[in-house]
Scaffold this motif. Sequence first.
Motif, PDB file in Angstrom:
ATOM      1  N   TYR A   1      15.176 -14.669  51.144  1.00 48.65           N
ATOM      2  CA  TYR A   1      14.163 -13.706  50.721  1.00 48.65           C
ATOM      3  C   TYR A   1      12.866 -13.836  51.516  1.00 48.65           C
ATOM      4  O   TYR A   1      12.311 -12.818  51.947  1.00 48.65           O
ATOM      5  CB  TYR A   1      13.892 -13.853  49.225  1.00 48.65           C
ATOM      6  N   PRO A   2      12.329 -15.049  51.733  1.00 50.42           N
ATOM      7  CA  PRO A   2      11.117 -15.129  52.571  1.00 50.42           C
ATOM      8  C   PRO A   2      11.316 -14.555  53.973  1.00 50.42           C
ATOM      9  O   PRO A   2      10.429 -13.868  54.490  1.00 50.42           O
ATOM     10  CB  PRO A   2      10.825 -16.637  52.622  1.00 50.42           C
ATOM     11  N   LEU A   3      12.474 -14.820  54.590  1.00 54.05           N
ATOM     12  CA  LEU A   3      12.721 -14.255  55.917  1.00 54.05           C
ATOM     13  C   LEU A   3      12.834 -12.740  55.856  1.00 54.05           C
ATOM     14  O   LEU A   3      12.386 -12.035  56.768  1.00 54.05           O
ATOM     15  CB  LEU A   3      13.992 -14.864  56.508  1.00 54.05           C
ATOM     16  N   SER A   4      13.421 -12.227  54.785  1.00 55.94           N
ATOM     17  CA  SER A   4      13.498 -10.775  54.632  1.00 55.94           C
ATOM     18  C   SER A   4      12.111 -10.173  54.506  1.00 55.94           C
ATOM     19  O   SER A   4      11.814  -9.129  55.106  1.00 55.94           O
ATOM     20  CB  SER A   4      14.331 -10.420  53.393  1.00 55.94           C
ATOM     21  N   MET A   5      11.232 -10.832  53.758  1.00 54.29           N
ATOM     22  CA  MET A   5       9.865 -10.342  53.611  1.00 54.29           C
ATOM     23  C   MET A   5       9.131 -10.356  54.949  1.00 54.29           C
ATOM     24  O   MET A   5       8.419  -9.406  55.297  1.00 54.29           O
ATOM     25  CB  MET A   5       9.121 -11.198  52.586  1.00 54.29           C
ATOM     26  N   LEU A   6       9.285 -11.443  55.699  1.00 56.59           N
ATOM     27  CA  LEU A   6       8.613 -11.537  56.991  1.00 56.59           C
ATOM     28  C   LEU A   6       9.145 -10.481  57.965  1.00 56.59           C
ATOM     29  O   LEU A   6       8.373  -9.849  58.701  1.00 56.59           O
ATOM     30  CB  LEU A   6       8.792 -12.943  57.572  1.00 56.59           C
TER      31      LEU A   6
ATOM     32  N   TRP B   1      10.531  -7.633  57.167  1.00 60.46           N
ATOM     33  CA  TRP B   1      10.056  -6.321  56.721  1.00 60.46           C
ATOM     34  C   TRP B   1       8.588  -6.121  57.082  1.00 60.46           C
ATOM     35  O   TRP B   1       8.191  -5.036  57.531  1.00 60.46           O
ATOM     36  CB  TRP B   1      10.244  -6.195  55.219  1.00 60.46           C
ATOM     37  N   ALA B   2       7.775  -7.160  56.893  1.00 60.00           N
ATOM     38  CA  ALA B   2       6.362  -7.046  57.250  1.00 60.00           C
ATOM     39  C   ALA B   2       6.199  -6.779  58.743  1.00 60.00           C
ATOM     40  O   ALA B   2       5.357  -5.966  59.157  1.00 60.00           O
ATOM     41  CB  ALA B   2       5.624  -8.317  56.847  1.00 60.00           C
ATOM     42  N   ALA B   3       7.003  -7.450  59.571  1.00 57.83           N
ATOM     43  CA  ALA B   3       6.929  -7.210  61.016  1.00 57.83           C
ATOM     44  C   ALA B   3       7.364  -5.784  61.354  1.00 57.83           C
ATOM     45  O   ALA B   3       6.729  -5.111  62.190  1.00 57.83           O
ATOM     46  CB  ALA B   3       7.810  -8.226  61.753  1.00 57.83           C
ATOM     47  N   ALA B   4       8.429  -5.299  60.711  1.00 55.77           N
ATOM     48  CA  ALA B   4       8.895  -3.933  60.970  1.00 55.77           C
ATOM     49  C   ALA B   4       7.859  -2.900  60.531  1.00 55.77           C
ATOM     50  O   ALA B   4       7.609  -1.911  61.228  1.00 55.77           O
ATOM     51  CB  ALA B   4      10.224  -3.692  60.248  1.00 55.77           C
ATOM     52  N   VAL B   5       7.228  -3.146  59.388  1.00 60.02           N
ATOM     53  CA  VAL B   5       6.210  -2.211  58.886  1.00 60.02           C
ATOM     54  C   VAL B   5       4.997  -2.202  59.809  1.00 60.02           C
ATOM     55  O   VAL B   5       4.445  -1.133  60.126  1.00 60.02           O
ATOM     56  CB  VAL B   5       5.813  -2.604  57.451  1.00 60.02           C
ATOM     57  N   THR B   6       4.561  -3.383  60.238  1.00 58.58           N
ATOM     58  CA  THR B   6       3.414  -3.449  61.149  1.00 58.58           C
ATOM     59  C   THR B   6       3.707  -2.700  62.448  1.00 58.58           C
ATOM     60  O   THR B   6       2.862  -1.946  62.963  1.00 58.58           O
ATOM     61  CB  THR B   6       3.062  -4.912  61.448  1.00 58.58           C
ATOM     62  N   THR B   7       4.908  -2.896  62.977  1.00 61.40           N
ATOM     63  CA  THR B   7       5.288  -2.192  64.198  1.00 61.40           C
ATOM     64  C   THR B   7       5.344  -0.690  63.982  1.00 61.40           C
ATOM     65  O   THR B   7       4.886   0.104  64.830  1.00 61.40           O
ATOM     66  CB  THR B   7       6.658  -2.692  64.690  1.00 61.40           C
ATOM     67  N   ALA B   8       5.881  -0.271  62.835  1.00 64.15           N
ATOM     68  CA  ALA B   8       5.983   1.163  62.550  1.00 64.15           C
ATOM     69  C   ALA B   8       4.598   1.794  62.411  1.00 64.15           C
ATOM     70  O   ALA B   8       4.353   2.905  62.919  1.00 64.15           O
ATOM     71  CB  ALA B   8       6.796   1.380  61.272  1.00 64.15           C
ATOM     72  N   ILE B   9       3.672   1.108  61.735  1.00 63.62           N
ATOM     73  CA  ILE B   9       2.313   1.651  61.588  1.00 63.62           C
ATOM     74  C   ILE B   9       1.619   1.713  62.945  1.00 63.62           C
ATOM     75  O   ILE B   9       0.945   2.702  63.278  1.00 63.62           O
ATOM     76  CB  ILE B   9       1.507   0.804  60.586  1.00 63.62           C
TER      77      ILE B   9
ATOM     78  N   VAL C   1       2.587 -13.732  52.004  1.00 63.96           N
ATOM     79  CA  VAL C   1       2.631 -13.448  53.447  1.00 63.96           C
ATOM     80  C   VAL C   1       2.774 -11.953  53.697  1.00 63.96           C
ATOM     81  O   VAL C   1       2.082 -11.372  54.555  1.00 63.96           O
ATOM     82  CB  VAL C   1       3.779 -14.234  54.105  1.00 63.96           C
ATOM     83  N   ALA C   2       3.655 -11.303  52.946  1.00 62.87           N
ATOM     84  CA  ALA C   2       3.839  -9.868  53.127  1.00 62.87           C
ATOM     85  C   ALA C   2       2.569  -9.101  52.767  1.00 62.87           C
ATOM     86  O   ALA C   2       2.181  -8.151  53.462  1.00 62.87           O
ATOM     87  CB  ALA C   2       5.006  -9.383  52.274  1.00 62.87           C
ATOM     88  N   ALA C   3       1.905  -9.499  51.675  1.00 66.27           N
ATOM     89  CA  ALA C   3       0.656  -8.838  51.288  1.00 66.27           C
ATOM     90  C   ALA C   3      -0.410  -9.017  52.366  1.00 66.27           C
ATOM     91  O   ALA C   3      -1.143  -8.077  52.690  1.00 66.27           O
ATOM     92  CB  ALA C   3       0.160  -9.389  49.952  1.00 66.27           C
ATOM     93  N   GLU C   4      -0.483 -10.217  52.950  1.00 59.52           N
ATOM     94  CA  GLU C   4      -1.483 -10.448  53.985  1.00 59.52           C
ATOM     95  C   GLU C   4      -1.198  -9.625  55.240  1.00 59.52           C
ATOM     96  O   GLU C   4      -2.125  -9.106  55.884  1.00 59.52           O
ATOM     97  CB  GLU C   4      -1.524 -11.935  54.332  1.00 59.52           C
TER      98      GLU C   4
END
Length: 476
Positions: A177-182, A184-192, A292-295
């Motif tokens: 789950y932590p790796l999934s969150m990280l 996802w956060a990386a994918a979202v940052t890249t998409a934005i 981490v995801a929130a940050e």
Amino acid sequence: MTLALPTLRLAYRRLFGGTSTARTRAVRALAVVCAACIMEALAISEAQRQTTANEALSAFVPPAVAIVVYLAGGSIVLLSLSARDASGSTRRALAALPVSRTGAVLLEWLPVMATGLILLGLAVAPAGTALLAARYPLHSAASLIVTSLAAGAATAGLIVSGVSVALRESAWAAVRYPLSMLAWAAAVTTAIWRSLAAAETGGSPAGDIVLLLPRLVRYAGEGVPLPAWAVTAAVLGALLVIGLLVPWSIGGRIVDRRRLIRFPWKGGRKSPLAVGELVYSTRNTTLLANAVAAEVLVIGLCLLLSFVPSPFRIPLLSPTLVVAACLAGSVVRQHRSLFPVVRPPQQLIDLECMPWTVRQCAISLLWFMVLYVPPAFAALSAGIAPGTVWRSWALAGAASFSVSVIIGWVVPFPLDNAPGQLITSLATVSASGALAAFAIDLSVSSRLLALVLCSCSVLASAGVAIVAEQRRWKEG
């Protein structure tokens, strides 16, 4: 299908108190429904007020709504996965019934998926209100919201499935789950980032179609309705990913709760107890992954604020701070859930209730401050007046922190109670966002009154937490 209703009934009993009477459970369920309706009404009115108050930002509303709804879809899916029953109690009960392994997994996921779909639906009305207030066409608004929700949910589901399949061994259970969150956060940052870059250049490369969000932002900015085939494909793809692919990839595995402590806290006279409790809070993988995801999302908001033209930075400051405060508050709300609801270990070893509760609130405040600091420095570096920045930052933070502490300590659902976690998350985000926006607006007319309101709310949240915990300790 005949077992679906008993499974949902079991989830209902577990959410609203399995040992309580049917009347008590019904009253609690009615209270939750009423609270959800109130929060939804607050979110709708706040979205309309913010949009109409900043008419100059009407052109930025559709792309911003596409990004926020996309993030909401992925966040709800990931929160559902983090809050699912990892104890194995539901799975062991289903194992005693004549159902197949696939059927048992689907029945286990029914309460999670049902609650997640309800929350996804609740995100539609505020987003639609903001778009219509910005004079966006109704048909275009509906297609944009539905597609953004589906794209965000499908992206999160695909990432979770990929991580689960790649790390199938039980040794990786604690880090899936932590790796999934990280990821996802990386994918979202890249998409934005790609969405902002595409909006600045006026085009979207063909490779951005993999990220989905840049194309949605481009359509939103142009006010063009999405093609019917794209909306249909997004919805069907999200349903297949969330309904079949994710349960299959996880395979009903139970997360191993045992963890090797490589750097134990030894305590001692020179080491305060609060330090050990702070170290304990950092060892929970769910809380740490959510932080981490929130940050990452908060930093993404900071980048968004720095990218917009300077005339629009001050109007965007308040919404940015409100969203950042809600993200930080969502982590604070889960802090009490790290411990058993009744008879926590601190009570069993005869610690005093009030000092322990105060220490936990202080640790929550430390978590909140760490997550909430970046927007202030981003706004200062963007050239906004320091007085405006710090006043808005403090008011939004105090309001969100207070609401998060109150909800987290009054209704501390366990982390494996998926419906409870999802409902309290919705209540926290809605209430803290509305109160934070109200405090910032109040400061325009009366700074002293806004300061007194937020100071009293912080003190009241600590008092409510102490009273609620003392009552649980007496009943336990």
